[in-house]
Write an enzyme that holds these catalytic residues in place. Structure first.
Site, PDB file in Angstrom:
ATOM      1  N   LYS A 115       0.826  -1.213   0.000  1.00 11.44           N
ATOM      2  CA  LYS A 115       0.000   0.000   0.000  1.00 11.44           C
ATOM      3  C   LYS A 115       0.861   1.266   0.000  1.00 11.44           C
ATOM      4  CE  LYS A 115      -4.178  -2.138   1.539  1.00 11.44           C
ATOM      5  NZ  LYS A 115      -3.663  -3.531   1.505  1.00 11.44           N
TER       6      LYS A 115
HETATM    7  C1  LIG Z   1      -4.274  -4.576   0.756  1.00  8.18           C
HETATM    8  C2  LIG Z   1      -3.493  -5.851   0.622  1.00  8.18           C
HETATM    9  C3  LIG Z   1      -3.856  -6.854  -0.320  1.00  8.18           C
HETATM   10  C4  LIG Z   1      -5.070  -6.731  -1.214  1.00  8.18           C
HETATM   11  O1  LIG Z   1      -4.897  -5.794  -2.250  1.00  8.18           O
HETATM   12  P1  LIG Z   1      -6.142  -5.235  -3.081  1.00  8.18           P
HETATM   13  O2  LIG Z   1      -5.569  -4.186  -3.946  1.00  8.18           O
HETATM   14  O3  LIG Z   1      -7.099  -4.693  -2.052  1.00  8.18           O
HETATM   15  O4  LIG Z   1      -6.717  -6.376  -3.843  1.00  8.18           O
HETATM   16  C5  LIG Z   1      -3.046  -7.970  -0.422  1.00  8.18           C
HETATM   17  N1  LIG Z   1      -1.980  -8.148   0.381  1.00  8.18           N
HETATM   18  C6  LIG Z   1      -1.609  -7.224   1.298  1.00  8.18           C
HETATM   19  C7  LIG Z   1      -0.429  -7.501   2.169  1.00  8.18           C
HETATM   20  C8  LIG Z   1      -2.344  -6.043   1.454  1.00  8.18           C
HETATM   21  O5  LIG Z   1      -1.969  -5.136   2.381  1.00  8.18           O
END
Ligand SMILES: *Cc1c(COP(=O)(O)O)cnc(C)c1O
Length: 461
Positions: A115
């Site tokens: 993120k």
């Molecule tokens: C947010 C997150 C996801 C999921 O990603 P999306 O874009 O919401 O599909 C997968 N793995 C981790 C570690 C995350 O923080």
């Protein structure tokens, strides 16, 4: 570039407004009006030739989506600044696992989850846009763990942004809580709500719904439906495909933002042929691929908590495209889904899917460690395991390389990694003193007026 809402009613906007608005006024999500085949001749379209450094590539790929609202040269400066906070010179390095499998490490940002790739940029872009308008925003976020720390880090040092993060008291992991509460910055407030994550989310929604409060505090959002977050995730898919040529991406998926960015990369001309939707037991997306429906089921807790989601908000953007960009049809479909919890939904044959339960996730972490010596977190392991399965079933051509998106650093989920391998992954050096840093947070009952008062006091400063 202009943007329209997936529900077809809200006004068309430019990039700056879309960035600050988040959700469209008609409840839809903003999507670009023209996003096709822009990579040709830019050196990043999978043709042989030198590939520019990541920050240059990223600025080139994203620029058409932000002009004329933002000046391209200023935008490129902001992109370069965003990725100085990353702990690897390649920002998002591609690492070979063997057997045609690759891992793209998206976890070298300040909070060790992918993120950061989006939020480090989005925080800076919001700050720049707000400075231009001479405005400020108070970002309010509910988190079950990962999003909170990434959003906090995105706001530190930003003059025009304050942030208040609500987490459920005692219900996040210690690493996750400390990553949020040890940040010492005047514009950051952590609130431990005596309740569940759902209580936190309801409180945030109630604050946004309270119009007088929302206007008084100039509330803003950074959640994963913000187009800026999807946009910032397109370039690493382009970068991987530029390096490997024709390929498949496998993406551990929750809100569908990461994999949707891959789909946009392909639309722009990146040679990505298939998208593997990798899920845990919360598998609404895998069932969509298999059966062409959306059927909500109760969320179950797993070893990959960032994917414990049943309604994947960004999926709406793809459904809008598959419905021929018909906002009325999209609104109707999602309205029926909300009302009944079950609808038929159009599919795209480029998406295939596989799901792993917790035992299979632990087995994949152990297998990767045995075969390569590498430690991977549970989310990443699901992406790798899903890629193997998609090849074994013939859903993807086994001769094509597969890029598995590594979405979290193994030290972010040390218990699962230790259970699988016997090794407890250490935190990277820059976070090694996390357990010694003082924590700061307020504890409050799950009660709207108490939380509002706390936000007011902390933001007034
Ligand atoms: C947010 C997150 C996801 C999921 O990603 P999306 O874009 O919401 O599909 C997968 N793995 C981790 C570690 C995350 O923080």
């Amino acid at each position: 570039m202009r943007y329209v809402s997936t529900r077809g009613v809200a006004p068309e906007l430019g990039f700056g407004d879309v960035l600050l608005e988040g959700l469209a006024r008609d409840g839809g999500l903003y999507v670009p009006t023209g996003a096709s085949a822009q990579l040709g001749g830019s050196g990043v379209d999978g043709e042989p030739g030198p590939i520019p450094p990541y920050v240059e590539l990223a600025a080139t790929v994203m620029a058409p989506f932000v002009v004329p609202d933002m000046v391209a040269a200023r935008f490129a400066e902001i992109v370069a600044d965003a990725y100085t906070a990353f702990g690897h010179p390649d920002v998002v390095p591609l690492v070979e696992l063997g057997d045609g499998l690759w891992v793209q490490e998206l976890f070298h940002g300040p909070t060790l989850a992918f993120k950061d790739v989006a939020l480090q940029l989005v925080g800076r872009l919001m700050d720049d846009e707000l400075a231009r308008r001479d405005e400020c925003r108070t970002i309010v976020v509910a988190t079950s763990g990962d999003t909170g720390s990434a959003a906090i880090d995105a706001c530190v040092g930003r003059d025009r942004l304050s942030i208040v993060v609500l987490h459920p008291a005692g219900r996040t992991s210690e690493v996750q809580r400390r990553q949020m509460t040890t940040v010492d910055a005047p514009n950051v407030t952590n609130v431990a709500v005596e309740g569940t994550f759902d209580d936190c989310q309801d409180l945030v929604k109630a604050m946004f719904a309270h119009e007088a409060f929302r206007d008084e505090l100039r509330l803003g959002a950074m959640n994963s439906i913000n187009w800026g977050r999807v946009l910032a995730q397109i370039p690493y898919h382009v970068a991987a495909a530029a390096q490997l040529g024709r390929c498949v991406v496998s993406v551990p998926s929750g809100n569908f933002g990461n994999i949707l960015a891959g789909w946009y990369a392909a639309r722009l001309g990146a040679p990505i042929e298939r998208f593997v939707v990798a899920t845990n037991r919360n598998d609404i997306l895998a069932r969509w691929v298999a059966r062409g429906d959306l059927v909500a089921e109760p969320v179950v807790a797993t070893l990959s908590p960032s994917m414990d989601i049943q309604v994947s908000s960004n999926h709406e953007r793809l459904l809008f495209e598959l419905l021929g960009r018909d906002g009325t049809a999209t609104a109707e479909l999602l309205g029926r889904f909300r009302a009944t919890g079950s609808v038929e939904a159009p599919r795209d044959p480029a998406f295939v899917a596989a799901r792993l339960d917790d035992d299979e996730t632990l087995a994949e972490i152990a297998r990767v460690h045995d075969e390569t010596g590498m430690l991977v977190d549970p989310h990443t392991a699901i992406g790798i395991g899903a890629a193997r399965r998609a090849r074994a079933t013939g859903a993807v051509d086994p001769s094509l390389p597969v890029v598995c998106m590594a979405t979290a650093h193994p030290a972010k989920f040390p218990d699962a990694v230790e259970t699988a391998t016997g090794i407890r992954p250490p935190l990277p050096a820059r976070l090694a003193d996390l357990y010694d840093r003082p924590e700061r947070y307020e504890v409050v009952a799950a009660h709207l007026e108490s939380v509002q008062e706390l936000v007011r006091v902390n933001v007034a400063r």
